[in-house]
Design a protein around this motif. Sequence first.
Motif, PDB file in Angstrom:
ATOM      1  N   GLU A  76       7.951 -34.321  52.645  1.00  0.00           N
ATOM      2  CA  GLU A  76       7.789 -35.739  53.045  1.00  0.00           C
ATOM      3  C   GLU A  76       7.951 -36.670  52.153  1.00  0.00           C
ATOM      4  O   GLU A  76       6.902 -36.575  51.415  1.00  0.00           O
ATOM      5  CB  GLU A  76       6.475 -35.794  53.898  1.00  0.00           C
ATOM      6  CG  GLU A  76       6.707 -34.949  55.660  1.00  0.00           C
ATOM      7  CD  GLU A  76       5.882 -35.194  56.475  1.00  0.00           C
ATOM      8  OE1 GLU A  76       5.873 -36.339  56.668  1.00  0.00           O
ATOM      9  OE2 GLU A  76       4.999 -34.354  57.008  1.00  0.00           O
ATOM     10  N   PHE A  77       8.611 -37.662  52.685  1.00  0.00           N
ATOM     11  CA  PHE A  77       8.854 -38.594  51.667  1.00  0.00           C
ATOM     12  C   PHE A  77       8.983 -39.986  52.436  1.00  0.00           C
ATOM     13  O   PHE A  77       9.335 -40.183  53.492  1.00  0.00           O
ATOM     14  CB  PHE A  77      10.264 -38.507  51.082  1.00  0.00           C
ATOM     15  CG  PHE A  77      10.350 -37.367  50.129  1.00  0.00           C
ATOM     16  CD1 PHE A  77      10.184 -37.231  48.817  1.00  0.00           C
ATOM     17  CD2 PHE A  77      10.644 -36.201  50.943  1.00  0.00           C
ATOM     18  CE1 PHE A  77      10.126 -35.925  48.229  1.00  0.00           C
ATOM     19  CE2 PHE A  77      10.973 -34.884  50.078  1.00  0.00           C
ATOM     20  CZ  PHE A  77      10.368 -34.835  48.764  1.00  0.00           C
ATOM     21  N   ASP A  78       8.276 -40.992  51.741  1.00  0.00           N
ATOM     22  CA  ASP A  78       8.290 -42.324  52.260  1.00  0.00           C
ATOM     23  C   ASP A  78       9.494 -43.043  51.782  1.00  0.00           C
ATOM     24  O   ASP A  78      10.236 -42.916  50.667  1.00  0.00           O
ATOM     25  CB  ASP A  78       7.016 -43.113  51.701  1.00  0.00           C
ATOM     26  CG  ASP A  78       5.851 -42.473  52.257  1.00  0.00           C
ATOM     27  OD1 ASP A  78       5.775 -42.247  53.349  1.00  0.00           O
ATOM     28  OD2 ASP A  78       4.975 -42.935  51.509  1.00  0.00           O
ATOM     29  N   VAL A  79      10.224 -44.054  52.765  1.00  0.00           N
ATOM     30  CA  VAL A  79      11.446 -44.711  52.368  1.00  0.00           C
ATOM     31  C   VAL A  79      11.122 -45.760  51.713  1.00  0.00           C
ATOM     32  O   VAL A  79      10.092 -46.461  52.091  1.00  0.00           O
ATOM     33  CB  VAL A  79      12.022 -44.873  54.006  1.00  0.00           C
ATOM     34  CG1 VAL A  79      13.158 -46.058  53.671  1.00  0.00           C
ATOM     35  CG2 VAL A  79      12.595 -43.998  54.699  1.00  0.00           C
ATOM     36  N   LYS A  83      15.910 -45.928  51.348  1.00  0.00           N
ATOM     37  CA  LYS A  83      16.429 -44.336  51.224  1.00  0.00           C
ATOM     38  C   LYS A  83      15.095 -43.668  50.725  1.00  0.00           C
ATOM     39  O   LYS A  83      13.988 -44.204  50.282  1.00  0.00           O
ATOM     40  CB  LYS A  83      17.368 -44.617  49.915  1.00  0.00           C
ATOM     41  CG  LYS A  83      18.560 -45.313  50.077  1.00  0.00           C
ATOM     42  CD  LYS A  83      19.549 -44.691  51.150  1.00  0.00           C
ATOM     43  CE  LYS A  83      20.792 -45.572  51.346  1.00  0.00           C
ATOM     44  NZ  LYS A  83      21.694 -44.988  52.394  1.00  0.00           N
ATOM     45  N   GLN A  84      15.300 -42.441  51.026  1.00  0.00           N
ATOM     46  CA  GLN A  84      14.332 -41.468  50.702  1.00  0.00           C
ATOM     47  C   GLN A  84      14.342 -41.012  49.180  1.00  0.00           C
ATOM     48  O   GLN A  84      13.373 -40.646  48.640  1.00  0.00           O
ATOM     49  CB  GLN A  84      14.260 -40.207  51.420  1.00  0.00           C
ATOM     50  CG  GLN A  84      13.820 -40.548  52.904  1.00  0.00           C
ATOM     51  CD  GLN A  84      14.076 -39.072  53.687  1.00  0.00           C
ATOM     52  OE1 GLN A  84      15.090 -38.576  53.720  1.00  0.00           O
ATOM     53  NE2 GLN A  84      12.919 -38.577  54.097  1.00  0.00           N
ATOM     54  N   TYR A 104      19.245 -35.887  52.070  1.00  0.00           N
ATOM     55  CA  TYR A 104      17.797 -35.111  52.225  1.00  0.00           C
ATOM     56  C   TYR A 104      18.281 -33.945  52.894  1.00  0.00           C
ATOM     57  O   TYR A 104      18.710 -33.841  54.169  1.00  0.00           O
ATOM     58  CB  TYR A 104      16.770 -35.489  52.682  1.00  0.00           C
ATOM     59  CG  TYR A 104      15.481 -34.699  52.698  1.00  0.00           C
ATOM     60  CD1 TYR A 104      14.990 -34.026  51.495  1.00  0.00           C
ATOM     61  CD2 TYR A 104      14.613 -34.571  53.710  1.00  0.00           C
ATOM     62  CE1 TYR A 104      14.014 -33.230  51.529  1.00  0.00           C
ATOM     63  CE2 TYR A 104      13.456 -33.812  53.763  1.00  0.00           C
ATOM     64  CZ  TYR A 104      13.056 -33.175  52.735  1.00  0.00           C
ATOM     65  OH  TYR A 104      12.117 -32.340  52.525  1.00  0.00           O
ATOM     66  N   PHE A 128      11.435 -41.748  43.850  1.00  0.00           N
ATOM     67  CA  PHE A 128      11.394 -41.203  45.238  1.00  0.00           C
ATOM     68  C   PHE A 128       9.671 -41.402  45.215  1.00  0.00           C
ATOM     69  O   PHE A 128       8.981 -41.813  44.400  1.00  0.00           O
ATOM     70  CB  PHE A 128      11.796 -39.846  45.426  1.00  0.00           C
ATOM     71  CG  PHE A 128      11.013 -38.927  44.420  1.00  0.00           C
ATOM     72  CD1 PHE A 128      11.672 -38.535  43.176  1.00  0.00           C
ATOM     73  CD2 PHE A 128       9.752 -38.140  44.715  1.00  0.00           C
ATOM     74  CE1 PHE A 128      11.205 -37.790  42.394  1.00  0.00           C
ATOM     75  CE2 PHE A 128       9.305 -37.419  43.891  1.00  0.00           C
ATOM     76  CZ  PHE A 128       9.884 -37.094  42.435  1.00  0.00           C
ATOM     77  N   ALA A 131       5.122 -38.597  50.443  1.00  0.00           N
ATOM     78  CA  ALA A 131       4.454 -39.167  51.475  1.00  0.00           C
ATOM     79  C   ALA A 131       3.036 -39.188  50.940  1.00  0.00           C
ATOM     80  O   ALA A 131       2.391 -38.269  50.348  1.00  0.00           O
ATOM     81  CB  ALA A 131       4.653 -38.604  52.756  1.00  0.00           C
TER      82      ALA A 131
END
Length: 269
Positions: A76-79, A83-84, A104, A128, A131
């Motif tokens: 899980e990635f924050d934008v 973009k991620q 992704y 990147f 999260a």
Amino acid sequence: MKIGLTVIAIAAVLLTACGKSGEAMHHSGTMASVADAAQAESVEAMFMLSSEQPQPNQDTTITVRIQDKDGNPIDEFDVQHEKQMHIIVVSKDLSFFNHIHPDYKGNGEFTVTTAFPTAGEYEIISDFAPAGKGAMNKSQWITIQGTAPEAQPIEPDAALIKEVDGKVVALSIDHLMANMELELNFNIKDAQTKQPIADLQPYLGTVGHVVILNKEGGEYLHVHPSDEHSSGPDAKFMTTFPHSGVYKIWGQFQQNGKVFTVPFVVNVP
Ligand SMILES: [Cu+2]
């Protein structure tokens, strides 16, 4: 024989897993928190290329797998800036710059297909924010096969004014010194009419995007706009140079649907 060929065709090069810690990354503004050193160290990036012997001007797929210290994918990635993940590719002499956005694929894996213009060494920097961990970057050097062209010197600009793609861009910096937050102002005019350009379009959600690297490598400053809704002629950004030395700055802006990139080199006392 057939099996051997198949294996070669799908072989990916697994590059060393250790990326630089993200502590060298400096954010200003309120958009994304920056990972502290411990958070950045708890995350690894594995870089893979689709070719074992990548050639100049050949489509090459970069895969970046983000995982924890135990090798489990982080998924899980924050934008950040729409973009991620952002990837910056530079040649060792910083004469080549490319800012690209991988897709992704899930399971911690990002991929993007790109090409490298010449033989020689390139740094791939991925930016990147897993999260809840904050923004960080990891990088990897790769070698494109063949005889590298002679390195271009990275000399500070005598005057911070450049013409690119029909625009004249003047950069002013309020206090050029290390370890102090400062403002970069890119003033943009039409090269033919000399009129200020006031119809910049948002690029990655703001007035523009600025990347700063130091000459020796190892410092990646990701900079934030101080007035993100500006449409020109001034585009202002805040950053802090962590050390004195020579840095290259790339400003990227958009007008009439086209992104233009303007580079500057400064010597920070
Ligand atoms: Cu980006």
